[in-house]
Write an enzyme that holds these catalytic residues in place. Structure first.
Site, mmCIF file in Angstrom:
data_model
loop_
_atom_site.group_PDB
_atom_site.id
_atom_site.type_symbol
_atom_site.label_atom_id
_atom_site.label_comp_id
_atom_site.label_asym_id
_atom_site.label_seq_id
_atom_site.Cartn_x
_atom_site.Cartn_y
_atom_site.Cartn_z
ATOM 1 N N VAL A 246 -20.069 -4.770 -41.710
ATOM 2 C CA VAL A 246 -20.418 -6.122 -42.172
ATOM 3 C C VAL A 246 -20.192 -6.163 -43.678
ATOM 4 O O VAL A 246 -20.687 -5.319 -44.418
ATOM 5 C CB VAL A 246 -21.889 -6.463 -41.815
ATOM 6 C CG1 VAL A 246 -22.313 -7.759 -42.477
ATOM 7 C CG2 VAL A 246 -22.054 -6.547 -40.306
ATOM 8 N N HIS A 452 -42.000 17.433 -4.849
ATOM 9 C CA HIS A 452 -40.980 16.589 -4.222
ATOM 10 C C HIS A 452 -41.649 15.419 -3.519
ATOM 11 O O HIS A 452 -42.646 15.634 -2.833
ATOM 12 C CB HIS A 452 -40.168 17.387 -3.210
ATOM 13 C CG HIS A 452 -39.181 16.536 -2.477
ATOM 14 N ND1 HIS A 452 -37.997 16.118 -3.061
ATOM 15 C CD2 HIS A 452 -39.222 15.988 -1.228
ATOM 16 C CE1 HIS A 452 -37.338 15.363 -2.189
ATOM 17 N NE2 HIS A 452 -38.062 15.259 -1.070
#
Ligand code: FAD
Length: 478
Positions: A246, A452
Site C-alpha cells: 500500500v 477414540h
C-alpha cells in the site's frame, strides 16, 4: 502520600498482572500500576489482551463462526435453520460483556492476592522511585526495591495510511465497527490481519488483504501456511494479495481509496474501511527517565537477558516490550519467572516451546522449528503427517480441513516441531508443547494410548506416520 513496596509492577496486561499476583503469592508487598481506561473512561485491567486484543477478537471470531456455521453448515447435518441473521449491536454488547467479565476478574484476583492496584500513568524516575500521574493530573511517588516493567506494545502507525475517524483504523478500531463494511481493506496478512479479516468476512464484508511480503505467514510451516491460505480464500472469499505494498490512502466522505503497488504497477480500489495491521511496537517512549540509564535496542525494545533482567540490577522487563514473540502467554510466564527468581528460585523458561496460534478457520498452531529453519541450521530431520479427513471425530464434527505434521530429529527421534492446521489446532497444540517440554520422541507418542474417537488421535497417528506405520492413512514409502 508515598508508599514503599518490595515490588512495583508497571502495566496490568497478561505479563504485569500475572507477575504481580505471583510476587504477592511469594510474600512480596506488591503494587501494580496501570493506566488503561475503557471507552466509558473507567480503569480496566488486563491490558491489550483482555481489553482490545486476544479476548474481544476471540469473542467476535466465535460469534462470526457460529453465524456462518449455522447459516451454511448445519443443513449438511440435517438441521435446517431458516432466517439466520445477526444484530451487530448485540454482537458488540456480547463482546463487551466478555471483556468486562475478564477485566473485572483481573481486578478481583489482584485484590484477593493483596496486590495494591494503582490507576494512573507511571514513570520510572530512578531505579527505585516511580511517579504516578492520575487522571486529574495529581502526582504521587512510590518507592520499590524492585521494579518490573510490563508496559506492552501499541500498533505501528503507517505514514501511507493515517488513522481517520472510523474509516482508517488500527486493530482496536476494527473490534468496534458499528456496521459491517461492504468492502474492507486490510494492510498486513499477519495474525491480527487474518483474524480480523475472518471476523468481518464471515459477517459479510468483501475483504482484500494487502501484504507487502511475497510469502504468506513466513513464520509458519510452508505446508500449513499453504493449506491455510487455500482454505481462507475458499471459505471466506478473502482475497490475499501478496507482494502488494500500500503506497497511499485517501478518504472522501465515508470511503477510502487505497493505492497499491504490485510488480511495479500502481493500482487503486475503493473501500468502506481500511484496517492497518502491520505490527506492533513496544511502549517504551517516556516511561523511564533517561537518567535511569535503561538500555533499549535499536527497535525500542528493552534489552534483557534470558531471565528478563535489564542492565539495571533491580529492574526487570517482560512481555511485549522485550524480545521474543508478542504473545500473552509468553509475557505471563516471563512474569512468573521474574517473580520466582526474585524469591530465590531457579525458574527458567523454555523459549523453544512457545505455542503460536492463528484463530482462523481452520485454526493454525505450531510449536518449535519449521522444516526451513532446520534446513538452515543443518539439523537432519524426518517428518510424519496425518490429514484431518482420516479422523473419525473430525468427520463427525463435519470439519475435516487441515493436517498435523510432526518433525523429529533424524537420528534421536526427539520431536523438534509440530505444525497443525485444523478446527481445534489451538487445543491440539498443547499436547505437542507438553511432549516437547519432556523431550518426547515420536516413538514415545506412538506408544501412548489416545481416546477414540478424538481429534487428539491425529497427533498419535502423525507420530506413527513418522515411524512409517500409521494405521488410518496410507504410509509414505521410505
Ligand atoms: P499489554 O497487554 O499491552 O499491557 C500493558 C499495560 O500497560 C496496558 O494496560 C497499558 O495501558 C499499560 N501501560 C502502558 N504504559 C503505562 C504507563 N506508563 N503507566 C501505567 N500503565 C501503562 N496474544 C496471544 O497470545 N493470543 C491471542 O490470541 C492474541 N490476540 C491478539 C489480538 C489482537 C487484536 C491484538 C492487538 C493482540 C493480540 N495478542 C494475542 C497479543 C497480546 O494482546 C499481547 O501479546 C499481550 O497483551 C502483551 O501483554 P503485555 O502484558 O506485555 O502488554
Amino acid at each position: 502520600m508515598s508508599e514503599n513496596f518490595d515490588v512495583i509492577v508497571i502495566g496490568a496486561g497478561p505479563a504485569g498482572y500475572v507477575a504481580a499476583i505471583r510476587c504477592a503469592q511469594l510474600g512480596f508487598k506488591t503494587a501494580c500500576i496501570d493506566k488503561f481506561v475503557d471507552p466509558s473512561g473507567s480503569p480496566s485491567l488486563g491490558g491489550t489482551c483482555a481489553n482490545v486484543g486476544c479476548i474481544p477478537s476471540k469473542a467476535l471470531l466465535e460469534v462470526s463462526h457460529n453465524y456462518t456455521n449455522t447459516k451454511n453448515d448445519l443443513s449438511k447435518q440435517g438441521i435446517d435453520v431458516y432466517g439466520v441473521k445477526f444484530d451487530l449491536k448485540k454482537v458488540m454488547s456480547y463482546k463487551d460483556s466478555v471483556v468486562k467479565k475478564l477485566t473485572s476478574g483481573v481486578a478481583m484476583l489482584l485484590k484477593a492476592n493483596n496486590v495494591t492496584s494503582i490507576h494512573g500513568t507511571a514513570k520510572l524516575l530512578t531505579n527505585q522511585s516511580v511517579e504516578v500521574t492520575d487522571n486529574k493530573n495529581n502526582k504521587t511517588n512510590y518507592q520499590a526495591k524492585n521494579v518490573i516493567l510490563a508496559i506492552g506494545s501499541t500498533p505501528i502507525e503507517c505514514k501511507d495510511a493515517k488513522y481517520h475517524k472510523d474509516i482508517i483504523v488500527d486493530s482496536t478500531g476494527a473490534l468496534s465497527f458499528n456496521e459491517v463494511p461492504k468492502r474492507l481493506a486490510i494492510m498486513g496478512a499477519g495474525v491480527i490481519g487474518l483474524e480480523l479479516g475472518s471476523v468481518w468476512a464471515r459477517f459479510g464484508s468483501e475483504v482484500v488483504i494487502f501484504e507487502a511480503m511475497d510469502e504468506f505467514l513466513p513464520m509458519a510451516d510452508k505446508d500449513i501456511a499453504k493449506d491455510l491460505k487455500k482454505n481462507i480464500e475458499k471459505n471466506t472469499g478473502i482475497k490475499i494479495e501478496l507482494g502488494t505494498k500500500v503506497t497511499n490512502s485517501t478518504t472522501t466522505g465515508n470511503s477510502v481509496k487505497v493505492t497499491y503497488e504490485k510488480d511495479g504497477e500502481i493500482s487503486d480500489q475503493e473501500f468502506d474501511k481500511l484496517i492497518v495491521a502491520i505490527g506492533r511496537i513496544p511502549n517504551t517512549n517516556n516511561v523511564v527517565d533517561p537518567s535511569v540509564g535503561l538500555k533499549l535496542d535499536t527497535r525500542g525494545f528493552v534489552e534483557v537477558d534470558k531471565y528478563c533482567a535489564t542492565n539495571i540490577p533491580n529492574i526487570y522487563a517482560i512481555g511485549d516490550m522485550v524480545r521474543g514473540p508478542m504473545l500473552a502467554h509468553k509475557g505471563s510466564e516471563e512474569g512468573v519467572m521474574v517473580a520466582e527468581r526474585l524469591a530465590g528460585k531457579k525458574t527458567e523458561l523454555n523459549y523453544d516451546t512457545i505455542p503460536n496460534v492463528v484463530y482462523t478457520s481452520p485454526e493454525v498452531a505450531w510449536v518449535g522449528k519449521t522444516e526451513d529453519e532446520l534446513k538452515k541450521e543443518g539439523i537432519p530431520y524426518k517428518t510424519g503427517s496425518f490429514p484431518m479427513i482420516a479422523n473419525g471425530r473430525s468427520l463427525a464434527h463435519n470439519d475435516v480441513r487441515g493436517l498435523i505434521k510432526i518433525i523429529a530429529h533424524e537420528q534421536t527421534d526427539t520431536i523438534l516441531g509440530v505444525h497443525i492446521s485444523a478446527a481445534d489446532a489451538s487445543e491440539l497444540i498443547a499436547q505437542a508443547v507438553i511432549s516437547m517440554n519432556f523431550t518426547a520422541s515420536s516413538e514415545d507418542i506412538g506408544l501412548i494410548m489416545f481416546a477414540h474417537p478424538s481429534v487428539s488421535e491425529t497427533f498419535h497417528e502423525a507420530a506413527l506416520a513418522l515411524q512409517g506405520h500409521a494405521i488410518h492413512t496410507v504410509n509414505r514409502k521410505k
